[in-house]
Motif scaffolding. Structure first.
Motif, PDB file in Angstrom:
ATOM      1  N   ASN A  98       0.811  -1.217   0.000  1.00  0.00           N
ATOM      2  CA  ASN A  98       0.000   0.000   0.000  1.00  0.00           C
ATOM      3  C   ASN A  98       0.845   1.267   0.000  1.00  0.00           C
ATOM      4  OD1 ASN A  98      -2.379  -1.470  -0.088  1.00  0.00           O
ATOM      5  ND2 ASN A  98      -2.562  -1.547   2.140  1.00  0.00           N
ATOM      6  N   ALA A  99       2.091   1.170   0.461  1.00  0.00           N
ATOM      7  CA  ALA A  99       3.014   2.313   0.446  1.00  0.00           C
ATOM      8  C   ALA A  99       3.907   2.291  -0.795  1.00  0.00           C
ATOM      9  CB  ALA A  99       3.873   2.295   1.705  1.00  0.00           C
ATOM     10  N   ASN A 100       3.654   1.346  -1.693  1.00  0.00           N
ATOM     11  CA  ASN A 100       4.435   1.207  -2.928  1.00  0.00           C
ATOM     12  C   ASN A 100       5.920   0.963  -2.649  1.00  0.00           C
ATOM     13  OD1 ASN A 100       4.418   0.984  -5.735  1.00  0.00           O
ATOM     14  ND2 ASN A 100       5.134   3.093  -5.975  1.00  0.00           N
ATOM     15  N   ILE A 101       6.183   0.163  -1.615  1.00  0.00           N
ATOM     16  CA  ILE A 101       7.554  -0.226  -1.270  1.00  0.00           C
ATOM     17  C   ILE A 101       7.750  -1.656  -1.742  1.00  0.00           C
ATOM     18  CG2 ILE A 101       9.193  -0.648   0.601  1.00  0.00           C
ATOM     19  CD1 ILE A 101       7.685   1.554   2.185  1.00  0.00           C
ATOM     20  N   ASP A 102       8.729  -1.848  -2.591  1.00  0.00           N
ATOM     21  CA  ASP A 102       8.979  -3.150  -3.196  1.00  0.00           C
ATOM     22  C   ASP A 102       9.938  -3.977  -2.346  1.00  0.00           C
ATOM     23  OD1 ASP A 102       8.800  -5.169  -5.061  1.00  0.00           O
ATOM     24  OD2 ASP A 102       9.982  -4.155  -6.585  1.00  0.00           O
ATOM     25  N   ILE A 103       9.601  -5.228  -2.133  1.00  0.00           N
ATOM     26  CA  ILE A 103      10.502  -6.160  -1.453  1.00  0.00           C
ATOM     27  C   ILE A 103      11.422  -6.749  -2.507  1.00  0.00           C
ATOM     28  CG2 ILE A 103      10.695  -8.291  -0.114  1.00  0.00           C
ATOM     29  CD1 ILE A 103       7.785  -7.730   0.864  1.00  0.00           C
ATOM     30  N   ARG A 104      12.716  -6.516  -2.374  1.00  0.00           N
ATOM     31  CA  ARG A 104      13.699  -7.012  -3.339  1.00  0.00           C
ATOM     32  C   ARG A 104      14.272  -8.357  -2.937  1.00  0.00           C
ATOM     33  NH1 ARG A 104      12.356  -4.683  -7.742  1.00  0.00           N
ATOM     34  NH2 ARG A 104      12.560  -2.438  -7.719  1.00  0.00           N
TER      35      ARG A 104
END
Length: 141
Positions: free
Chosen positions: A26-32
């Motif tokens: 929802n915060a547009n943070i991608d898990i790499r």
């Protein structure tokens, strides 16, 4: 260059990982990259994300305890022996690896690993002198 890893203990209950991943989505943070070490009651979730500072604030704001750790990201040749070459470089420099995990590479012919060592500076120097690719934040974008 060091990467920032965020870590949290996750209670081993249905949906607990989903809460964390939903918050990040929802915060547009991608898990790499991620790693989970588990026991019967909880798991230790370690993640490399596209924005560690925002992820930390977001998770803390949701009442989730988070810690940050500096780790090393290394690009290795995606072939048998690629990982052995990097680990042999560290062995020759007398550097122990505390833990490591891998993640998908966007670069053809390369695999990426995350390393946690006691002495980041010595490990970075040895890996760079050994000709290994050190990942920067740019690889996470």
């Amino acid at each position: 260059m060091l990467l920032t890893q965020i870590s949290t203990f996750v209670e081993n209950t249905p949906g607990r990982f989903a809460i964390i991943t939903d918050l990040l989505e929802n915060a547009n943070i991608d898990i790499r990259a991620l790693s989970v070490a588990e026991t019967t009651d909880f798991g230790l979730l370690r993640m490399i994300v596209s924005d560690a500072d925002r992820a930390e604030q977001l998770l803390r704001g949701a009442g989730i305890d988070v810690s940050k750790t500096e780790v090393i990201g290394v690009g290795i040749s995606d072939r048998p022996g690629g990982l052995a070459m990097a680990l042999t470089t560290l062995k020759k420099a007398h550097i122990s690896v505390e833990y490591m995990y891998s993640f998908v590479s966007r670069v053809n012919g390369m695999a990426f690993i995350i390393l946690r060592v006691a002495d980041n500076d010595a490990a970075l120097k040895a890996l760079q002198e050994g000709g290994h690719l050190i990942l920067t934040e740019d690889y996470l974008k």
